[in-house]
Enzyme design. Structure first.
Site, PDB file in Angstrom:
ATOM      1  N   ASP A  58      13.144  11.648  14.014  1.00 58.36           N
ATOM      2  CA  ASP A  58      14.259  11.637  14.967  1.00 58.36           C
ATOM      3  C   ASP A  58      15.463  10.995  14.286  1.00 58.36           C
ATOM      4  O   ASP A  58      15.432   9.813  13.923  1.00 58.36           O
ATOM      5  CB  ASP A  58      13.857  10.844  16.219  1.00 58.36           C
ATOM      6  CG  ASP A  58      14.841  11.024  17.363  1.00 58.36           C
ATOM      7  OD1 ASP A  58      15.788  11.831  17.212  1.00 58.36           O
ATOM      8  OD2 ASP A  58      14.669  10.364  18.395  1.00 58.36           O
ATOM      9  N   ASP A 104      18.405  17.505  15.667  1.00 55.41           N
ATOM     10  CA  ASP A 104      18.164  16.228  14.985  1.00 55.41           C
ATOM     11  C   ASP A 104      16.765  15.669  15.217  1.00 55.41           C
ATOM     12  O   ASP A 104      16.539  14.476  15.036  1.00 55.41           O
ATOM     13  CB  ASP A 104      19.200  15.196  15.432  1.00 55.41           C
ATOM     14  CG  ASP A 104      19.154  14.930  16.932  1.00 55.41           C
ATOM     15  OD1 ASP A 104      18.550  15.740  17.665  1.00 55.41           O
ATOM     16  OD2 ASP A 104      19.722  13.921  17.371  1.00 55.41           O
ATOM     17  N   GLU A 105      15.821  16.525  15.566  1.00 59.01           N
ATOM     18  CA  GLU A 105      14.496  16.020  15.934  1.00 59.01           C
ATOM     19  C   GLU A 105      13.458  17.109  15.693  1.00 59.01           C
ATOM     20  O   GLU A 105      13.694  18.285  16.002  1.00 59.01           O
ATOM     21  CB  GLU A 105      14.509  15.599  17.404  1.00 59.01           C
ATOM     22  CG  GLU A 105      13.254  14.974  17.915  1.00 59.01           C
ATOM     23  CD  GLU A 105      13.366  14.610  19.396  1.00 59.01           C
ATOM     24  OE1 GLU A 105      12.417  13.989  19.902  1.00 59.01           O
ATOM     25  OE2 GLU A 105      14.382  14.962  20.033  1.00 59.01           O
TER      26      GLU A 105
END
Length: 422
Positions: free
Chosen positions: A18, A116-117
């Site tokens: 993350d 983003d994860e």
């Protein structure tokens, strides 16, 4: 007495990565003068009178109680000296692609949850790269060395435990949960950490005396199921570290869209049309960035009285072209019963996504579409390098940027869960 938990084989190793304050961190990396300052990415605050929301906040800004989805006006009042920046979605997409290329060095089993994860199943990578802990640590180092961005990493035998682990020591956290220690790791954490336990469900659990995950783990599964239905079994399994979901590589987005909240309600048709053109351009750009096209287009129209209307159109041939999206949006606008009312929010979304090559065969008169494809790609390249405003249709040169700000860029790739996470 602990419940009778069926034996499990710990044959999988999953890493959850993350990125920390991703949008804001990209801005601080690209513009060194912002480092160490409270950076807020989102709508224009207009000195506390803005009507959009915060998309991301740096850790410096979070000290002032600023977080994503906070009304931008409140963010300004809490931190008037902060650095307020617009969303640069094309730039974040570009950086995200670099980060995901790092993931794919270590495994083909990469499941994106957002830009983003992601989850990574590294079970088949152990002989080549070492222990799960070593792989997670190397990925974290690669991201820093190559992108100068920080990420938090969780390593565990299940998706749920890995995700919880990555969130515990932010920013730049690293938490490894050994096989067989899942239940002990979760035991003292609050029930809000259960995947799918939203505020309403957490409140209901607390009324029944469940304060921690460990208390849910020790409860009777049958009793939980009686008053929570399938959720009861779901929560009991998670609390005991049981989560058999596999990492699904490259899950296709269910929808890609963009929305804009006006600073002042408007019924000006020219402004509405300009806004739809801007939104169509943003949606088209994101479709092309993801390598997909949309079969169905949906227009969202929220009136000044907060009544929301939607209209959709399913196309004979899927599209990722701005002009087509804009034309369909205008036709959907004509179908709205509220089109003459003042508008507070407009949105366009593309759904039923697929690869461009999956669309129906081109007809004899498709030359205009074929000509538009390389032009769109060239425009995307320019905007990615120089920003969304670098090149625009003439009608947007005096666009609504001074009167409205983009509130949301939606890409529905959230993990499956029991509660509504939106």
């Amino acid at each position: 007495m602990a419940p009778n938990i069926p034996p499990r084989q710990h044959s999988r190793w999953i890493i959850h990565v993350d990125m920390d304050a991703f949008y804001a961190s990209v801005e601080q990396r690209d513009y060194p003068e912002y480092r160490g300052k409270p950076v807020i990415v989102g709508a224009d605050p207009k000195e506390g009178k803005g009507r959009g929301v915060v998309s991301a906040a740096s850790y410096e800004a979070r000290k002032f109680g600023i977080h994503s989805a906070l009304p931008i006006g409140q963010a300004y009042r809490r931190c008037p000296h902060g650095v307020f920046l617009p969303v640069r979605m094309a730039r974040y997409q570009e950086v995200s692609s670099h980060i995901f290329s790092i993931f794919h060095r270590y495994t083909d089993l990469v499941e994106p949850l957002s830009f983003d994860e992601a989850f990574l199943d590294v079970t088949g990578s152990l002989r080549l790269f070492g222990t799960p802990q070593a792989i997670g640590a190397q990925i974290q180092r690669d991201i820093w060395n190559e992108e100068h961005l920080i990420a938090s990493v969780g390593v565990a035998t299940t998706k749920f435990v890995a995700k919880v682990a990555s969130d515990l020591q932010k920013p730049q956290g690293f938490v490894m949960v050994p096989a067989g220690r899942e239940r002990a790791f979760l035991h003292d954490l609050p029930i809000e950490r259960l995947w799918g336990a939203g505020p309403k469900t957490a409140k209901l659990l607390r009324r029944r005396g469940y304060e921690s995950i460990g208390q849910v783990a020790s409860a009777s599964c049958a009793e939980l199921s009686v008053w929570l239905g399938k959720q009861g079994m779901h929560f009991w399994e998670l609390a005991n570290g049981i989560d058999d979901r596999e990492v699904v590589p490259e899950e296709t987005a269910k929808s890609i869209g963009a929305e804009l909240t006006f600073a002042s309600d408007t019924s000006d048709l020219a402004v509405i049309q300009q806004t739809l053109l801007d939104l169509a351009q943003r949606v088209g750009s994101r479709l092309r960035a993801e390598g997909v096209s949309a079969k169905t287009l949906t227009l969202k129209f929220r009136t000044a009285k907060f009544h929301t209307f939607t209209r959709s159109s399913t196309l004979s041939r899927s599209t990722d072209q701005d002009a087509t999206i804009y034309r369909i949006a205008l036709s959907l606008l004509d179908r709205l019963p509220c089109a003459q009312e003042s508008v507070r929010l407009l949105g366009i979304a593309g759904s039923h996504l697929g690869k461009p090559e999956d669309s129906s065969q081109l007809n004899l008169f498709s030359s205009a579409h074929e000509a538009a494809v390389p032009i769109s790609k060239a425009l995307d390249s320019i905007r990615s390098r120089f920003g969304d405003q670098a090149i625009q249709p003439a009608t947007l040169l005096s666009s609504t940027d001074g009167d409205a700000r983009k509130e949301t860029n939606r890409q529905n790739v959230h993990p499956k869960s029991v509660d509504n996470l939106h």
